[in-house]
Design a protein around this motif. Structure first.
Motif, PDB file in Angstrom:
ATOM      1  N   VAL A 101       0.869  -1.165   0.000  1.00  0.00           N
ATOM      2  CA  VAL A 101       0.000   0.000   0.000  1.00  0.00           C
ATOM      3  C   VAL A 101       0.909   1.218   0.000  1.00  0.00           C
ATOM      4  O   VAL A 101       1.799   1.339   0.845  1.00  0.00           O
ATOM      5  N   THR A 102       0.695   2.087  -0.963  1.00  0.00           N
ATOM      6  CA  THR A 102       1.567   3.251  -1.109  1.00  0.00           C
ATOM      7  C   THR A 102       0.745   4.540  -1.165  1.00  0.00           C
ATOM      8  O   THR A 102      -0.437   4.529  -1.538  1.00  0.00           O
ATOM      9  N   LEU A 103       1.399   5.612  -0.791  1.00  0.00           N
ATOM     10  CA  LEU A 103       0.862   6.964  -0.943  1.00  0.00           C
ATOM     11  C   LEU A 103       1.993   7.830  -1.464  1.00  0.00           C
ATOM     12  O   LEU A 103       3.169   7.468  -1.358  1.00  0.00           O
ATOM     13  N   GLN A 104       1.642   8.972  -2.002  1.00  0.00           N
ATOM     14  CA  GLN A 104       2.652   9.919  -2.450  1.00  0.00           C
ATOM     15  C   GLN A 104       2.943  10.911  -1.330  1.00  0.00           C
ATOM     16  O   GLN A 104       2.126  11.090  -0.417  1.00  0.00           O
ATOM     17  N   PRO A 105       4.098  11.569  -1.365  1.00  0.00           N
ATOM     18  CA  PRO A 105       4.487  12.485  -0.291  1.00  0.00           C
ATOM     19  C   PRO A 105       3.493  13.625  -0.053  1.00  0.00           C
ATOM     20  O   PRO A 105       3.457  14.204   1.030  1.00  0.00           O
ATOM     21  N   GLY A 131      10.073   7.155   1.541  1.00  0.00           N
ATOM     22  CA  GLY A 131       9.989   6.976   2.984  1.00  0.00           C
ATOM     23  C   GLY A 131       8.926   5.966   3.347  1.00  0.00           C
ATOM     24  O   GLY A 131       8.379   5.268   2.495  1.00  0.00           O
ATOM     25  N   ILE A 132       8.649   5.931   4.641  1.00  0.00           N
ATOM     26  CA  ILE A 132       7.684   4.982   5.174  1.00  0.00           C
ATOM     27  C   ILE A 132       6.982   5.647   6.355  1.00  0.00           C
ATOM     28  O   ILE A 132       7.575   6.471   7.059  1.00  0.00           O
ATOM     29  N   CYS A 172       2.265  -0.456   7.997  1.00  0.00           N
ATOM     30  CA  CYS A 172       3.051   0.637   7.413  1.00  0.00           C
ATOM     31  C   CYS A 172       2.518   0.975   6.029  1.00  0.00           C
ATOM     32  O   CYS A 172       1.900   0.149   5.363  1.00  0.00           O
ATOM     33  N   VAL A 173       2.777   2.211   5.648  1.00  0.00           N
ATOM     34  CA  VAL A 173       2.439   2.703   4.311  1.00  0.00           C
ATOM     35  C   VAL A 173       3.743   3.186   3.688  1.00  0.00           C
ATOM     36  O   VAL A 173       4.488   3.939   4.308  1.00  0.00           O
ATOM     37  N   ASP A 176      -5.337  10.930   4.854  1.00  0.00           N
ATOM     38  CA  ASP A 176      -5.145   9.829   3.912  1.00  0.00           C
ATOM     39  C   ASP A 176      -4.472   8.643   4.601  1.00  0.00           C
ATOM     40  O   ASP A 176      -4.868   7.491   4.410  1.00  0.00           O
ATOM     41  N   VAL A 177      -3.454   8.924   5.395  1.00  0.00           N
ATOM     42  CA  VAL A 177      -2.740   7.861   6.106  1.00  0.00           C
ATOM     43  C   VAL A 177      -3.672   7.166   7.088  1.00  0.00           C
ATOM     44  O   VAL A 177      -3.720   5.933   7.157  1.00  0.00           O
TER      45      VAL A 177
END
Length: 133
Positions: free
Chosen positions: A86-90, A120-121, A108-109, A96-97
């Protein structure tokens, strides 16, 4: 509030074929709780400290350890890693998190740029530290 303001930018990576002995040594000697698994510098998965504990014998390192227990450390990172990342952009927000942690039941994302490079994480620990501050 954007994720880049509270993410952990230092990440540690292991290779797909690294043994769980290597993974355990990293967890034992650092304060990290998640390791990224890469192949040819491409992100393939993530291993949490809990994933490691589930994969190795509870007798490892104890007086009761047998050869069979020690053999669990020979498993490879790719055998125990989580592949559904699962990813998000900075630019993602704190909200959102929280939404991702609430709906996806993950610890973790990964924060990646538009090209898919890890920046990052954010772990639930990072989130709690940030909210507490």
């Amino acid at each position: 509030m954007q994720v880049r303001e509270f993410m952990t930018s230092k990440v540690v990576c292991v290779e797909l074929d690294d043994s769980l002995q290597v993974v355990k040594e990293i967890f034992d000697n650092t304060r990290f709780h998640h390791l990224l698994v890469v192949d040819d510098n491409k992100l393939r998965g993530v291993i949490s400290d809990r994933d490691l504990l589930k994969a190795i014998s509870p007798n490892v390192g104890s007086a009761a350890e047998t050869e069979r227990d020690a053999a669990t450390l020979k498993k490879r990172a790719h055998q125990v890693m989580s592949r559904n990342l699962v990813t998000l952009q900075p630019e993602a927000t704190l909200e959102d998190v929280v939404e991702v942690f609430t709906c996806c039941r993950i610890s973790c994302v990964l924060i990646v740029d538009k090209s898919g490079n890890v920046e990052g994480i954010v772990s639930w620990r990072d989130l709690l530290k940030f909210v507490r501050a």
